[in-house]
Design an enzyme around this catalytic site. Structure first.
Site, PDB file in Angstrom:
ATOM      1  N   ARG A 197       0.845  -1.187   0.000  1.00  0.00           N
ATOM      2  CA  ARG A 197       0.000   0.000   0.000  1.00  0.00           C
ATOM      3  C   ARG A 197       0.880   1.236   0.000  1.00  0.00           C
ATOM      4  O   ARG A 197       1.953   1.258   0.604  1.00  0.00           O
ATOM      5  CB  ARG A 197      -0.906   0.028   1.244  1.00  0.00           C
ATOM      6  CG  ARG A 197      -2.171  -0.800   1.071  1.00  0.00           C
ATOM      7  CD  ARG A 197      -3.073  -0.722   2.262  1.00  0.00           C
ATOM      8  NE  ARG A 197      -2.448  -1.334   3.422  1.00  0.00           N
ATOM      9  CZ  ARG A 197      -1.901  -0.682   4.434  1.00  0.00           C
ATOM     10  NH1 ARG A 197      -1.925   0.643   4.474  1.00  0.00           N
ATOM     11  NH2 ARG A 197      -1.350  -1.331   5.438  1.00  0.00           N
ATOM     12  N   TYR A 237      -1.696  -3.559  -6.667  1.00  0.00           N
ATOM     13  CA  TYR A 237      -1.467  -4.216  -5.372  1.00  0.00           C
ATOM     14  C   TYR A 237      -2.761  -4.322  -4.553  1.00  0.00           C
ATOM     15  O   TYR A 237      -3.545  -3.366  -4.487  1.00  0.00           O
ATOM     16  CB  TYR A 237      -0.401  -3.446  -4.564  1.00  0.00           C
ATOM     17  CG  TYR A 237      -0.309  -4.012  -3.171  1.00  0.00           C
ATOM     18  CD1 TYR A 237       0.307  -5.250  -2.957  1.00  0.00           C
ATOM     19  CD2 TYR A 237      -0.909  -3.374  -2.097  1.00  0.00           C
ATOM     20  CE1 TYR A 237       0.327  -5.814  -1.696  1.00  0.00           C
ATOM     21  CE2 TYR A 237      -0.890  -3.928  -0.832  1.00  0.00           C
ATOM     22  CZ  TYR A 237      -0.266  -5.152  -0.636  1.00  0.00           C
ATOM     23  OH  TYR A 237      -0.265  -5.714   0.611  1.00  0.00           O
ATOM     24  N   LYS A 267      -9.701  -2.562   1.726  1.00  0.00           N
ATOM     25  CA  LYS A 267      -9.447  -1.392   2.574  1.00  0.00           C
ATOM     26  C   LYS A 267     -10.281  -0.187   2.146  1.00  0.00           C
ATOM     27  O   LYS A 267     -10.742   0.589   2.994  1.00  0.00           O
ATOM     28  CB  LYS A 267      -7.967  -1.039   2.535  1.00  0.00           C
ATOM     29  CG  LYS A 267      -7.037  -2.186   2.867  1.00  0.00           C
ATOM     30  CD  LYS A 267      -7.259  -2.725   4.252  1.00  0.00           C
ATOM     31  CE  LYS A 267      -6.213  -3.797   4.538  1.00  0.00           C
ATOM     32  NZ  LYS A 267      -6.277  -4.293   5.903  1.00  0.00           N
ATOM     33  N   HIS A 278     -10.628  -2.626  11.621  1.00  0.00           N
ATOM     34  CA  HIS A 278      -9.508  -3.409  11.091  1.00  0.00           C
ATOM     35  C   HIS A 278      -9.197  -4.521  12.093  1.00  0.00           C
ATOM     36  O   HIS A 278      -8.193  -4.472  12.791  1.00  0.00           O
ATOM     37  CB  HIS A 278      -8.309  -2.466  10.915  1.00  0.00           C
ATOM     38  CG  HIS A 278      -7.164  -3.047  10.170  1.00  0.00           C
ATOM     39  ND1 HIS A 278      -5.880  -2.568  10.309  1.00  0.00           N
ATOM     40  CD2 HIS A 278      -7.082  -4.037   9.267  1.00  0.00           C
ATOM     41  CE1 HIS A 278      -5.066  -3.261   9.521  1.00  0.00           C
ATOM     42  NE2 HIS A 278      -5.779  -4.157   8.881  1.00  0.00           N
ATOM     43  N   SER A 300      -1.182  -3.748  10.106  1.00  0.00           N
ATOM     44  CA  SER A 300      -0.866  -4.696   9.040  1.00  0.00           C
ATOM     45  C   SER A 300       0.449  -5.421   9.332  1.00  0.00           C
ATOM     46  O   SER A 300       1.407  -4.808   9.801  1.00  0.00           O
ATOM     47  CB  SER A 300      -0.723  -3.967   7.713  1.00  0.00           C
ATOM     48  OG  SER A 300      -1.901  -3.253   7.437  1.00  0.00           O
ATOM     49  N   CYS A 311       1.216  -7.674  11.585  1.00  0.00           N
ATOM     50  CA  CYS A 311       1.569  -7.904  12.997  1.00  0.00           C
ATOM     51  C   CYS A 311       1.002  -9.231  13.480  1.00  0.00           C
ATOM     52  O   CYS A 311       0.909  -9.471  14.688  1.00  0.00           O
ATOM     53  CB  CYS A 311       1.068  -6.779  13.884  1.00  0.00           C
ATOM     54  SG  CYS A 311       2.028  -5.273  13.737  1.00  0.00           S
ATOM     55  N   ASP A 369      -9.027  -9.989   9.069  1.00  0.00           N
ATOM     56  CA  ASP A 369      -8.572  -8.626   8.766  1.00  0.00           C
ATOM     57  C   ASP A 369      -9.608  -7.539   9.060  1.00  0.00           C
ATOM     58  O   ASP A 369      -9.239  -6.456   9.476  1.00  0.00           O
ATOM     59  CB  ASP A 369      -8.151  -8.548   7.295  1.00  0.00           C
ATOM     60  CG  ASP A 369      -7.321  -7.308   6.972  1.00  0.00           C
ATOM     61  OD1 ASP A 369      -6.479  -6.916   7.803  1.00  0.00           O
ATOM     62  OD2 ASP A 369      -7.518  -6.719   5.898  1.00  0.00           O
ATOM     63  N   ARG A 407       2.520 -12.169  -0.810  1.00  0.00           N
ATOM     64  CA  ARG A 407       1.206 -12.531  -0.254  1.00  0.00           C
ATOM     65  C   ARG A 407       0.653 -13.818  -0.837  1.00  0.00           C
ATOM     66  O   ARG A 407       1.031 -14.239  -1.931  1.00  0.00           O
ATOM     67  CB  ARG A 407       0.212 -11.402  -0.576  1.00  0.00           C
ATOM     68  CG  ARG A 407       0.583 -10.046   0.024  1.00  0.00           C
ATOM     69  CD  ARG A 407      -0.041  -9.873   1.360  1.00  0.00           C
ATOM     70  NE  ARG A 407       0.382  -8.661   2.068  1.00  0.00           N
ATOM     71  CZ  ARG A 407      -0.285  -8.147   3.090  1.00  0.00           C
ATOM     72  NH1 ARG A 407      -1.404  -8.696   3.506  1.00  0.00           N
ATOM     73  NH2 ARG A 407       0.174  -7.092   3.726  1.00  0.00           N
TER      74      ARG A 407
HETATM   75  O1  SAT Z   1      -2.055  -4.693   1.930  1.00  0.00           O
HETATM   76  S1  SAT Z   1      -3.408  -4.785   2.415  1.00  0.00           S
HETATM   77  O2  SAT Z   1      -3.931  -3.458   2.710  1.00  0.00           O
HETATM   78  O3  SAT Z   1      -4.282  -5.445   1.462  1.00  0.00           O
HETATM   79  C1  SAT Z   1      -3.373  -5.699   3.845  1.00  0.00           C
HETATM   80  C2  SAT Z   1      -2.921  -4.850   4.971  1.00  0.00           C
HETATM   81  O4  SAT Z   1      -1.965  -4.083   4.822  1.00  0.00           O
HETATM   82  O5  SAT Z   1      -3.527  -4.940   6.049  1.00  0.00           O
HETATM   83 MN    MN Z   2      -5.100  -5.397   7.179  1.00  0.00          MN
END
Ligand code: SAT
Ligand code: MN
Length: 584
Positions: free
Chosen positions: A67, A195, A204, A224, A246, A248, A273, A364
């Protein structure tokens, strides 16, 4: 007469000028057609059909791997509505500037119309979105991550109740990359990135940024958070929702194989998530997972850290930016064992250790949630699952103890509002820097975070059973720089204490920051941990907290007069509790 959807698609096509427009039906055959296109494009590869059937490896452009928060904007007429923690653009100026980039962006390409549902098909809490995109990778990913195609069209009918999202890869140049949100119109525009977090607009952009605005207006919550069920001996399941920034370990926690399984404690996965929560007739907050798949970080995932996901990944999985072995299997750092010879790295080059990690640190997997052996029977329950505990957490080498319980809802909201974490590779930028990330929503709140804290406080008054709020930290380090707590499946010991506190049991000691487990309160049998390590894990060090108070004060001051009085009050109360400790 054209439906609202048809009109909007026509408008999008007029702007982006694709060669053709295809409405997606969400079928398995359509998924295969997308994969065929990706294979032909040369950036996607079929994995070993014996060991990883129907699995593929996709390689992104090297500058499009995470991101990009600095290119993500909230576009409201008034800058204050976006608040000091969001990037802001005036909606008209944004449309003018980024509209020029969308103009003709799909020339020579196909525009796919992807209607999708966030949430189970039959849930009253679910919502419809429609993403138009020129990326077959996005269509394939949406197939795994949402309920898309005909089911969404049926739910939509002729109504105009959907969140539109316009997406184009553009030229993938970060200089022409923008992720824009227009909360007042419930509209998303994203260009220049393929991405996940930037391009799968249901995730998101809709389920957090736009939904957080809707939730505040309509009296619910978009967070989240992972959702898990902790089964206790006898079979009763207690649901908890947990927010961590993210990368963690949300996925690993939600899918954990419990170290206390032989004692009857088991973890079931509802979501990893995002949680959408509404007050149910029973007075509890009920949570659904709006997603249908897991978009998880591969590095660090292995049989020791997350055996459930390792099993899930053995079929129907789309991998992105992992390494490729000579056997055509996916590979990443932390998968277990030494790197095999003859690997190709995430960039498609022959790999050797001097080249750095073989898999990108934010590589990922995209996998259907149903494939996890830990999936909860209730994961698609239309009414969601009742939440009994909220957990906030971050990556902190110091300061925060393994776990503590807040004194009450208002104090818990303060704990969430001031939580901090060391940054990870999930977003572009420096890794390992401590930053405040309230409720893990810093990059995902679609409006002024001061008002968001206010919404949390308000919900506490409205939920007949406002449940307990906890904070955890698996990442505390000792003087030798090593982690003090083993983490992963052992984290169930902390969940067990949380469960006991929810039930009014569980030995605790009161400290200025809240209730910390008494050493006798934690179930430690079978765990090798020294008394010293345990003391350090549970220690509340006034000197550290003095810095923490100062730092959080500075952070909160950003919000000026808009910050709810209750948050200032909690800061003052915490400070006072430490003063008493010193003078006592
Ligand atoms: O990269 S994503 O936003 O899809 C997942 C995350 O960072 O929590
Ligand atoms: Mn996330």
């Amino acid at each position: 007469m054209a439906t609202p959807l048809e009109s909007w698609v026509e408008e999008a096509a007029k702007l982006t000028k694709p060669d053709r427009v295809v409405y997606c039906d969400g079928s398995a055959a359509e998924y295969q057609r997308m994969i065929e296109l990706l294979l032909r494009a040369g950036d996607t590869f079929t994995l070993n059909e014996k060991t990883y059937p129907n699995c593929y490896l996709h390689r992104s452009t090297v500058n499009d791997v995470a991101r990009t928060e600095h290119l993500t904007f909230i576009c409201t007429p008034d800058k204050d509505e976006a608040g000091p923690t969001n990037n802001w653009m005036d909606p008209d100026a944004a449309k003018h500037k980024v509209g020029a980039l969308f103009d003709g962006a799909m020339r020579g390409r196909t525009m796919y119309v992807v209607p999708y549902i966030m949430g189970a098909v039959s849930s009253p809490i679910s919502k419809v979105g429609v993403e138009v995109t020129d990326s077959p990778y996005v269509v394939a990913s949406m197939y795994i991550m949402s309920r898309m195609g005909n089911v969404a069209m049926e739910r939509l009918g002729s109504s105009g109740e959907f969140v539109p999202g316009l997406h184009s890869l553009g030229d993938l140049d970060p200089l022409r990359r923008y992720i824009l949100h227009f909360p007042n119109e419930r509209l998303i525009w994203s260009i220049g990135s393929g991405y996940g977090g930037n391009a799968l607009l249901g995730k998101k952009c809709f389920a957090l940024r736009i939904a957080s605005v809707m939730a505040r207006e309509q009296g619910w919550m978009a967070e989240h958070m992972l959702i898990l069920g902790l089964e206790a001996p006898g079979g009763k399941v207690t649901y908890m929702a947990a927010a961590f920034p993210s990368a963690c370990g949300k996925t690993n926690l939600a899918m954990m194989v419990s170290a206390l399984q032989s004692q009857g404690y088991r973890v079931w996965t509802v979501g990893d998530d995002i949680a959408w929560m509404r007050i149910g007739d029973d007075g509890y907050l009920h949570a659904i997972n709006p997603e249908a798949g897991f978009f998880g970080v591969a590095p660090g995932t292995g049989m020791l850290t997350n055996p459930n996901v390792m099993e899930a990944l053995r079929k129907n999985t789309l991998f992105t930016n992992v390494a490729l072995t000579a056997e055509h299997e996916p590979w990443w750092e932390g998968i277990g064992g030494p790197p095999p010879a003859g690997m190709i790295n995430w960039k498609g080059e022959p790999w050797e250790p001097s080249k750095g990690p073989a898999a990108h640190p934010n590589s990922r997997y995209t996998v259907p949630a149903l494939q996890s052996p830990s999936i909860s029977q209730k994961w698609e329950a239309p009414e969601g699952v009742p939440i009994s505990a909220f957990i906030f957490g971050g990556r902190r080498a110091r300061v925060a103890p393994l776990v503590y319980e807040s004194f009450d809802w208002q104090h818990g909201v303060f704990v969430g509002a001031t939580m901090a974490s060391e940054t990870t590779a999930a977003a572009t930028g420096d890794v390992g820097v401590t930053r405040r990330d309230p409720m893990a929503m810093l990059p995902f709140c679609g409006y002024n975070m001061a008002d968001y804290f206010g919404h949390w406080l308000e919900m506490g008054k409205r939920i007949p059973h406002p449940r307990k709020i906890f904070h955890v930290n698996w990442f505390r380090k000792g003087a030798d720089g090593k982690f003090l707590w083993p983490g992963y499946g052992e984290n169930v010991r902390v969940l067990k204490w949380i469960l006991e506190r929810v039930e009014g049991r569980g030995a605790a000691q009161e400290t200025p920051i809240g209730y910390v487990p008494a050493k006798s309160g934690l179930t430690l049998d079978g765990l090798k941990i020294s008394d010293e390590a345990l003391n350090e894990l549970l220690r509340v060090n006034p000197a550290d907290w003095e810095n923490e108070l100062e730092d959080s004060k500075q952070f909160l001051s950003k919000f000026g007069a808009r910050l709810p009085q209750e948050i200032c009050e909690e800061h003052a109360k915490l400070s006072k509790r430490f003063q008493h400790l010193v003078t006592a």
